[in-house]
Design a protein around this motif. Structure first.
Motif, PDB file in Angstrom:
ATOM      1  N   ARG A 133      38.324   8.784  72.518  1.00  0.00           N
ATOM      2  CA  ARG A 133      38.898   9.368  73.111  1.00  0.00           C
ATOM      3  C   ARG A 133      38.746  11.499  73.405  1.00  0.00           C
ATOM      4  O   ARG A 133      40.274  11.961  74.427  1.00  0.00           O
ATOM      5  N   GLY A 134      38.977  11.849  72.508  1.00  0.00           N
ATOM      6  CA  GLY A 134      38.694  13.342  72.639  1.00  0.00           C
ATOM      7  C   GLY A 134      37.791  13.447  73.429  1.00  0.00           C
ATOM      8  O   GLY A 134      38.033  14.472  74.767  1.00  0.00           O
ATOM      9  N   GLU A 135      36.537  12.966  74.668  1.00  0.00           N
ATOM     10  CA  GLU A 135      35.603  13.219  75.261  1.00  0.00           C
ATOM     11  C   GLU A 135      36.266  12.968  76.450  1.00  0.00           C
ATOM     12  O   GLU A 135      36.172  13.068  77.108  1.00  0.00           O
ATOM     13  N   ARG A 136      37.276  11.896  76.462  1.00  0.00           N
ATOM     14  CA  ARG A 136      38.221  11.282  77.625  1.00  0.00           C
ATOM     15  C   ARG A 136      38.994  12.441  77.890  1.00  0.00           C
ATOM     16  O   ARG A 136      39.110  12.363  78.939  1.00  0.00           O
ATOM     17  N   ARG A 137      39.412  13.405  76.509  1.00  0.00           N
ATOM     18  CA  ARG A 137      40.228  14.169  77.394  1.00  0.00           C
ATOM     19  C   ARG A 137      40.064  15.070  77.294  1.00  0.00           C
ATOM     20  O   ARG A 137      40.599  16.077  78.769  1.00  0.00           O
ATOM     21  N   LEU A 138      38.663  15.100  77.246  1.00  0.00           N
ATOM     22  CA  LEU A 138      38.229  16.411  77.579  1.00  0.00           C
ATOM     23  C   LEU A 138      37.561  16.339  79.180  1.00  0.00           C
ATOM     24  O   LEU A 138      37.583  17.111  80.223  1.00  0.00           O
ATOM     25  N   ARG A 139      37.626  15.457  79.785  1.00  0.00           N
ATOM     26  CA  ARG A 139      36.547  14.808  80.603  1.00  0.00           C
ATOM     27  C   ARG A 139      38.074  15.007  81.356  1.00  0.00           C
ATOM     28  O   ARG A 139      37.915  15.166  82.899  1.00  0.00           O
ATOM     29  N   CYS A 186      40.403  16.750  81.480  1.00  0.00           N
ATOM     30  CA  CYS A 186      40.673  18.121  81.742  1.00  0.00           C
ATOM     31  C   CYS A 186      40.195  18.912  82.212  1.00  0.00           C
ATOM     32  O   CYS A 186      40.403  19.305  82.903  1.00  0.00           O
ATOM     33  N   LEU A 187      38.787  18.397  82.263  1.00  0.00           N
ATOM     34  CA  LEU A 187      37.996  19.378  82.791  1.00  0.00           C
ATOM     35  C   LEU A 187      37.505  19.052  84.289  1.00  0.00           C
ATOM     36  O   LEU A 187      37.905  19.630  85.335  1.00  0.00           O
ATOM     37  N   ARG A 188      38.354  17.767  84.317  1.00  0.00           N
ATOM     38  CA  ARG A 188      38.108  17.166  86.329  1.00  0.00           C
ATOM     39  C   ARG A 188      39.153  17.603  86.745  1.00  0.00           C
ATOM     40  O   ARG A 188      39.405  18.211  87.923  1.00  0.00           O
ATOM     41  N   TYR A 189      40.783  17.186  86.036  1.00  0.00           N
ATOM     42  CA  TYR A 189      41.710  17.298  86.692  1.00  0.00           C
ATOM     43  C   TYR A 189      42.581  18.400  86.708  1.00  0.00           C
ATOM     44  O   TYR A 189      43.314  19.122  87.622  1.00  0.00           O
ATOM     45  N   GLY A 190      43.234  18.581  85.748  1.00  0.00           N
ATOM     46  CA  GLY A 190      43.762  19.682  84.679  1.00  0.00           C
ATOM     47  C   GLY A 190      42.542  21.155  84.927  1.00  0.00           C
ATOM     48  O   GLY A 190      43.556  22.599  84.364  1.00  0.00           O
ATOM     49  N   VAL A 209      35.090  24.371  77.863  1.00  0.00           N
ATOM     50  CA  VAL A 209      34.642  23.720  77.184  1.00  0.00           C
ATOM     51  C   VAL A 209      35.411  23.751  76.570  1.00  0.00           C
ATOM     52  O   VAL A 209      36.347  23.864  75.715  1.00  0.00           O
ATOM     53  N   THR A 210      35.532  25.438  76.236  1.00  0.00           N
ATOM     54  CA  THR A 210      36.305  25.729  74.894  1.00  0.00           C
ATOM     55  C   THR A 210      37.933  26.127  74.850  1.00  0.00           C
ATOM     56  O   THR A 210      38.140  25.539  73.784  1.00  0.00           O
ATOM     57  N   LEU A 211      38.379  26.494  76.260  1.00  0.00           N
ATOM     58  CA  LEU A 211      39.611  26.475  76.293  1.00  0.00           C
ATOM     59  C   LEU A 211      39.714  24.676  76.073  1.00  0.00           C
ATOM     60  O   LEU A 211      41.125  25.131  75.247  1.00  0.00           O
ATOM     61  N   ALA A 212      39.108  24.581  76.876  1.00  0.00           N
ATOM     62  CA  ALA A 212      40.101  22.774  77.017  1.00  0.00           C
ATOM     63  C   ALA A 212      39.740  22.168  75.410  1.00  0.00           C
ATOM     64  O   ALA A 212      41.091  21.982  74.557  1.00  0.00           O
ATOM     65  N   LEU A 213      39.043  22.293  74.649  1.00  0.00           N
ATOM     66  CA  LEU A 213      38.376  22.178  73.175  1.00  0.00           C
ATOM     67  C   LEU A 213      40.317  22.974  72.077  1.00  0.00           C
ATOM     68  O   LEU A 213      40.708  21.658  71.767  1.00  0.00           O
ATOM     69  N   ARG A 214      40.157  23.848  72.648  1.00  0.00           N
ATOM     70  CA  ARG A 214      41.547  24.763  71.642  1.00  0.00           C
ATOM     71  C   ARG A 214      43.113  24.171  72.578  1.00  0.00           C
ATOM     72  O   ARG A 214      43.753  23.908  71.550  1.00  0.00           O
ATOM     73  N   GLU A 215      43.642  24.039  73.356  1.00  0.00           N
ATOM     74  CA  GLU A 215      44.200  23.806  74.112  1.00  0.00           C
ATOM     75  C   GLU A 215      44.183  22.076  74.663  1.00  0.00           C
ATOM     76  O   GLU A 215      45.906  21.397  74.605  1.00  0.00           O
ATOM     77  N   ASP A 216      43.504  21.343  74.815  1.00  0.00           N
ATOM     78  CA  ASP A 216      43.863  19.856  75.850  1.00  0.00           C
ATOM     79  C   ASP A 216      43.893  18.472  74.260  1.00  0.00           C
ATOM     80  O   ASP A 216      44.113  17.453  74.358  1.00  0.00           O
ATOM     81  N   VAL A 217      42.550  19.426  73.005  1.00  0.00           N
ATOM     82  CA  VAL A 217      42.201  17.607  72.295  1.00  0.00           C
ATOM     83  C   VAL A 217      43.173  18.384  70.754  1.00  0.00           C
ATOM     84  O   VAL A 217      43.857  19.882  71.054  1.00  0.00           O
TER      85      VAL A 217
END
Length: 107
Positions: free
Chosen positions: A84-90, A92-96, A38-46
Protein backbone atom coordinates in the motif's frame (compact mmCIF):
# COMPACT_ATOMS: atom_id res chain seq x y z
CA UNK A 1 22.42 -18.35 -39.35
CA UNK A 2 23.22 -21.73 -37.86
CA UNK A 3 26.74 -20.59 -37.04
CA UNK A 4 25.61 -17.36 -35.34
CA UNK A 5 26.97 -17.15 -31.83
CA UNK A 6 25.47 -15.09 -29.10
CA UNK A 7 27.71 -13.54 -26.50
CA UNK A 8 26.81 -14.24 -22.91
CA UNK A 9 28.32 -14.12 -19.49
CA UNK A 10 30.40 -11.65 -17.53
CA UNK A 11 32.60 -10.34 -20.34
CA UNK A 12 29.52 -9.46 -22.38
CA UNK A 13 27.80 -7.84 -19.42
CA UNK A 14 30.92 -5.78 -18.71
CA UNK A 15 31.12 -4.69 -22.36
CA UNK A 16 27.44 -3.70 -22.34
CA UNK A 17 27.90 -1.78 -19.10
CA UNK A 18 30.78 0.23 -20.57
CA UNK A 19 28.81 0.83 -23.75
CA UNK A 20 25.75 1.99 -21.81
CA UNK A 21 27.79 4.42 -19.74
CA UNK A 22 29.51 5.79 -22.83
CA UNK A 23 26.25 6.28 -24.71
CA UNK A 24 24.20 7.65 -21.81
CA UNK A 25 23.94 11.36 -21.24
CA UNK A 26 24.40 13.05 -17.91
CA UNK A 27 21.24 12.41 -15.93
CA UNK A 28 22.52 13.37 -12.48
CA UNK A 29 20.06 16.29 -12.23
CA UNK A 30 17.10 13.98 -12.92
CA UNK A 31 18.37 11.38 -10.44
CA UNK A 32 18.83 14.05 -7.75
CA UNK A 33 15.34 15.43 -8.40
CA UNK A 34 13.86 11.92 -8.16
CA UNK A 35 15.64 11.27 -4.86
CA UNK A 36 14.40 14.56 -3.44
CA UNK A 37 10.84 13.88 -4.62
CA UNK A 38 10.78 10.36 -3.19
CA UNK A 39 12.04 11.69 0.15
CA UNK A 40 9.36 14.39 0.21
CA UNK A 41 6.65 11.93 -0.80
CA UNK A 42 7.75 9.53 1.95
CA UNK A 43 7.51 12.35 4.46
CA UNK A 44 4.20 13.78 3.31
CA UNK A 45 2.08 11.16 1.56
CA UNK A 46 2.84 7.83 3.22
CA UNK A 47 1.45 6.96 6.65
CA UNK A 48 3.94 6.64 9.53
CA UNK A 49 3.33 2.88 9.74
CA UNK A 50 3.92 2.44 6.00
CA UNK A 51 7.04 4.60 6.20
CA UNK A 52 8.43 2.55 9.10
CA UNK A 53 7.81 -0.77 7.33
CA UNK A 54 9.28 0.48 4.06
CA UNK A 55 12.37 1.90 5.75
CA UNK A 56 12.96 -1.36 7.63
CA UNK A 57 12.43 -3.38 4.45
CA UNK A 58 14.31 -1.27 1.91
CA UNK A 59 16.62 0.74 4.16
CA UNK A 60 17.73 -1.88 6.68
CA UNK A 61 17.21 -4.92 4.44
CA UNK A 62 15.06 -6.83 6.93
CA UNK A 63 12.65 -9.45 5.67
CA UNK A 64 8.92 -9.31 6.35
CA UNK A 65 9.05 -11.85 9.15
CA UNK A 66 11.68 -9.82 11.01
CA UNK A 67 9.72 -6.60 10.52
CA UNK A 68 6.60 -8.33 11.81
CA UNK A 69 8.43 -9.44 14.95
CA UNK A 70 9.74 -5.91 15.58
CA UNK A 71 6.35 -4.28 15.05
CA UNK A 72 4.29 -7.04 16.65
CA UNK A 73 2.24 -7.83 13.54
CA UNK A 74 1.87 -10.73 11.12
CA UNK A 75 4.25 -10.93 8.15
CA UNK A 76 1.31 -10.88 5.71
CA UNK A 77 0.22 -7.59 7.29
CA UNK A 78 3.73 -6.23 6.77
CA UNK A 79 3.54 -7.25 3.12
CA UNK A 80 0.17 -5.52 2.72
CA UNK A 81 1.42 -2.35 4.43
CA UNK A 82 4.49 -2.17 2.20
CA UNK A 83 2.46 -2.73 -0.98
CA UNK A 84 0.00 0.00 0.00
CA UNK A 85 2.86 2.37 0.76
CA UNK A 86 4.46 1.63 -2.60
CA UNK A 87 1.15 2.32 -4.34
CA UNK A 88 0.77 5.64 -2.53
CA UNK A 89 4.32 6.66 -3.47
CA UNK A 90 3.82 5.65 -7.08
CA UNK A 91 0.52 7.53 -7.28
CA UNK A 92 2.02 10.60 -5.63
CA UNK A 93 5.03 10.66 -7.92
CA UNK A 94 2.94 10.01 -11.02
CA UNK A 95 -0.04 12.30 -10.48
CA UNK A 96 0.50 14.61 -7.55
CA UNK A 97 4.15 15.42 -7.89
CA UNK A 98 3.61 18.83 -9.47
CA UNK A 99 1.58 20.20 -6.57
CA UNK A 100 2.99 18.24 -3.65
CA UNK A 101 6.62 18.38 -4.61
CA UNK A 102 6.85 21.90 -6.00
CA UNK A 103 9.44 24.13 -4.35
CA UNK A 104 7.95 25.87 -1.37
CA UNK A 105 8.15 29.55 -0.58
CA UNK A 106 10.20 29.79 2.66
CA UNK A 107 8.25 32.93 3.74
Amino acid sequence: MADTRYRRGRPYAADMSLYSKAMAGDNSEQVNRLRRNVTLALREDVTPRQRECMLLYYGKGLNMREIGEIMGINKSTVSRIIKRGERRLRRCLRYGADQLLAPRDPG
